[in-house]
Motif scaffolding. Structure first.
Motif, PDB file in Angstrom:
ATOM      1  N   ALA A 112      11.956  28.886  16.954  1.00 32.31           N
ATOM      2  CA  ALA A 112      12.011  29.503  18.290  1.00 32.31           C
ATOM      3  C   ALA A 112      12.503  28.446  19.272  1.00 32.31           C
ATOM      4  O   ALA A 112      11.970  27.330  19.302  1.00 32.31           O
ATOM      5  CB  ALA A 112      10.639  30.011  18.697  1.00 32.31           C
ATOM      6  N   THR A 123       6.448  16.641  15.863  1.00 30.04           N
ATOM      7  CA  THR A 123       7.666  17.251  15.323  1.00 30.04           C
ATOM      8  C   THR A 123       8.773  16.213  15.152  1.00 30.04           C
ATOM      9  O   THR A 123       9.439  16.154  14.113  1.00 30.04           O
ATOM     10  CB  THR A 123       8.148  18.360  16.285  1.00 30.04           C
ATOM     11  OG1 THR A 123       7.091  19.317  16.432  1.00 30.04           O
ATOM     12  CG2 THR A 123       9.387  19.047  15.765  1.00 30.04           C
ATOM     13  N   SER A 130       4.147  20.235  16.202  1.00 31.24           N
ATOM     14  CA  SER A 130       3.361  19.289  17.011  1.00 31.24           C
ATOM     15  C   SER A 130       2.045  19.950  17.407  1.00 31.24           C
ATOM     16  O   SER A 130       2.045  21.093  17.867  1.00 31.24           O
ATOM     17  CB  SER A 130       4.111  18.932  18.304  1.00 31.24           C
ATOM     18  OG  SER A 130       5.336  18.316  18.016  1.00 31.24           O
ATOM     19  N   LYS A 188       1.584  21.405  21.250  1.00 36.37           N
ATOM     20  CA  LYS A 188       2.141  22.688  21.712  1.00 36.37           C
ATOM     21  C   LYS A 188       1.308  23.856  21.182  1.00 36.37           C
ATOM     22  O   LYS A 188       1.654  25.021  21.342  1.00 36.37           O
ATOM     23  CB  LYS A 188       3.595  22.822  21.259  1.00 36.37           C
ATOM     24  CG  LYS A 188       4.510  21.797  21.939  1.00 36.37           C
ATOM     25  CD  LYS A 188       5.943  22.013  21.580  1.00 36.37           C
ATOM     26  CE  LYS A 188       6.818  20.815  21.864  1.00 36.37           C
ATOM     27  NZ  LYS A 188       7.171  20.650  23.273  1.00 36.37           N
ATOM     28  N   ASN A 192      13.120  26.303  22.515  1.00 42.08           N
ATOM     29  CA  ASN A 192      12.324  25.935  23.697  1.00 42.08           C
ATOM     30  C   ASN A 192      13.060  26.231  24.998  1.00 42.08           C
ATOM     31  O   ASN A 192      12.435  26.402  26.033  1.00 42.08           O
ATOM     32  CB  ASN A 192      11.941  24.455  23.650  1.00 42.08           C
ATOM     33  CG  ASN A 192      13.142  23.538  23.623  1.00 42.08           C
ATOM     34  OD1 ASN A 192      14.058  23.731  22.837  1.00 42.08           O
ATOM     35  ND2 ASN A 192      13.158  22.540  24.483  1.00 42.08           N
ATOM     36  N   ALA A 230       5.855  25.442  27.229  1.00 47.52           N
ATOM     37  CA  ALA A 230       6.787  25.045  26.170  1.00 47.52           C
ATOM     38  C   ALA A 230       6.855  23.524  26.062  1.00 47.52           C
ATOM     39  O   ALA A 230       7.181  22.986  25.007  1.00 47.52           O
ATOM     40  CB  ALA A 230       8.176  25.623  26.437  1.00 47.52           C
TER      41      ALA A 230
END
Ligand code: PLP
Length: 411
Positions: free
Chosen positions: A177, A98, A227, A230, A179, A34
């Protein structure tokens, strides 16, 4: 106990060179996905090839290297359009990630649309990067930041959301979602609520992107940010998707080269989309390599990959409870990405993290840049094990076994 599916993890692992190493005399068990995912060889090799064979500045040069670099750079935009199902490729803006995507929207659309007394709505489970830029905007504009509450299980309250989003709401910024909790939010329903009040929605897909397919048109998202790092791609770059009419209406974010059409000391006209938002020389090598990451994900059997991750999450949740019955799982939504956050009464999360590292196990500990979640749940932090496609049931069993020992050592 549940077992993993027939997904070919060994073949996937072979694509990620870093996973083969030993750490502290033990095989690396990487459960910090994550925070950032590992990179397949295709991504690493593309960066190497870029600098060895066609490093050049893009969009301006007429020579062969510049043309190739430009072509490869723009291929990533096309891949990103396909990946997000965006209407046109010009709606894909390359960012630093992000965080920069959110700051860009706050500084441009936000400054344009939010005025005194208006409201910006975020959820109780936002990453700091989807709180602070909006707080700064609220301060500047004398606007109000409102928060959609969540339950003790880490689930957003949709009824409360309908109350929180109102006629003064100009922007709703929500994480797809979480993290820290793993919760997958009902983003489509939130977008419908926001649109009914005339507000636009920014979706933070930083975590979602690596776990399930995204479709900006099906969601009805106005902005979506993510991003690369990830999503098995390089660090330091990301994407902003925006609805075309909004991007057209927004002022530029930064001034400089590339984002202009004509400059004189009296007056400057701006470039068209997407270049209006891409001032200066971008991170060309990493954008080029990002396409390989997108293609890697696209080549996966995504339902099988998702099923594998869900099996890992279920197995890890059971293994944790069996090994450390006093552990409490933080984030118990029915719909979760493969993130297992937990606390153990009497055992500090940092101590557990450091001792697990001695066994070659990489987990994250702390507040995970979501301090308001920790405050809401009355805990200082968690241990977070987050799983990706290349993790295995055997790694989880090893982790559970070592965690049991670690907890005995620190209690
Ligand atoms: N939003 C979420 C949900 C995240 O998990 C993260 C990173 O952990 C971010 C935003 C910030 O991403 P970046 O640091 O790549 O800008």
């Amino acid at each position: 106990m549940t077992t993993a599916t027939a997904f070919d993890v060994a073949a996937i692992r072979a694509d990620f060179p870093i996973l083969a190493q030993q750490l502290n005399g033990n095989p690396l068990v990487y459960f910090d996905n994550a925070a950032t995912t590992q990179k397949p060889a295709s991504v690493i090799e593309t960066i190497d090839e870029y600098y060895r064979s066609y490093n050049a500045n893009i969009h301006r040069g007429l020579h062969a290297l510049a043309e190739r670099a430009t072509h490869e750079f723009e291929l990533t935009r096309t891949a990103a359009q396909r990946f997000l199902n965006a209407e046109t490729r010009e709606q894909i803006i390359f960012t630093g990630g992000t965080t920069e995507g959110i700051n860009l929207v706050a500084a441009t659309y936000g400054r344009m649309a939010v005025g005194e007394g208006d409201e910006i709505v975020v959820s109780a489970m936002e990453h700091h990067s989807n709180i602070v830029p909006w707080q700064m905007l609220c301060q500047e504009k004398k606007a109000r930041l409102k928060v959609i509450p969540m339950s003790d299980h880490g689930v957003l309250d949709l009824d409360a959301a309908a109350q929180t989003i109102g006629p003064r709401t100009k922007v709703v910024a929500v994480v797809y979602a979480s993290n820290s909790l793993g919760t997958v939010n009902p983003v489509k329903a939130l977008i419908e609520l926001a649109h009914a009040q005339g507000a636009v929605v920014l979706v933070d897909a930083a975590q979602a992107a690596g776990h399930f397919p995204l479709d900006v048109q099906a969601l009805g998202a106005d902005f979506l940010v993510l991003s690369s790092h990830k999503l098995f791609g390089p660090t330091g770059i990301g994407l902003l998707y925006g609805r075309r009419a909004l991007l057209e209406a927004m002022p530029p974010y930064q001034g400089g080269g590339e984002m202009i059409r004509d400059v004189s000391f009296e007056h400057t006209t701006y470039n068209e989309l997407p270049y209006k938002f891409e001032a200066g020389t971008p991170n060309i090598a990493d954008v080029v390599a990002f396409r390989k990451a997108i293609e890697y994900v696209e080549a996966l059997d995504r339902p099988a990959a998702h099923a594998h991750e869900q099996a890992l999450l279920a197995h890890a949740t059971e293994a944790l409870q069996a090994a450390v019955p006093q552990a409490r799982v933080i984030g118990q939504a029915a719909d979760k990405i493969s993130v297992l956050s937990f606390v153990v009464p009497g055992a500090h999360h940092q101590d557990m993290g450091i001792l697990l590292d001695n066994y070659g196990i990489a987990v994250r500990t702390g507040h995970h840049c979501t301090q308001p979640i920790m405050d809401r749940l009355g805990i200082p932090g968690t241990v977070r094990a987050s799983f990706s496609i290349y993790n295995t049931v055997e790694e989880i069993d090893y982790f559970a076994q070592k965690l049991q020992r670690v907890v005995k050592m620190v209690q």
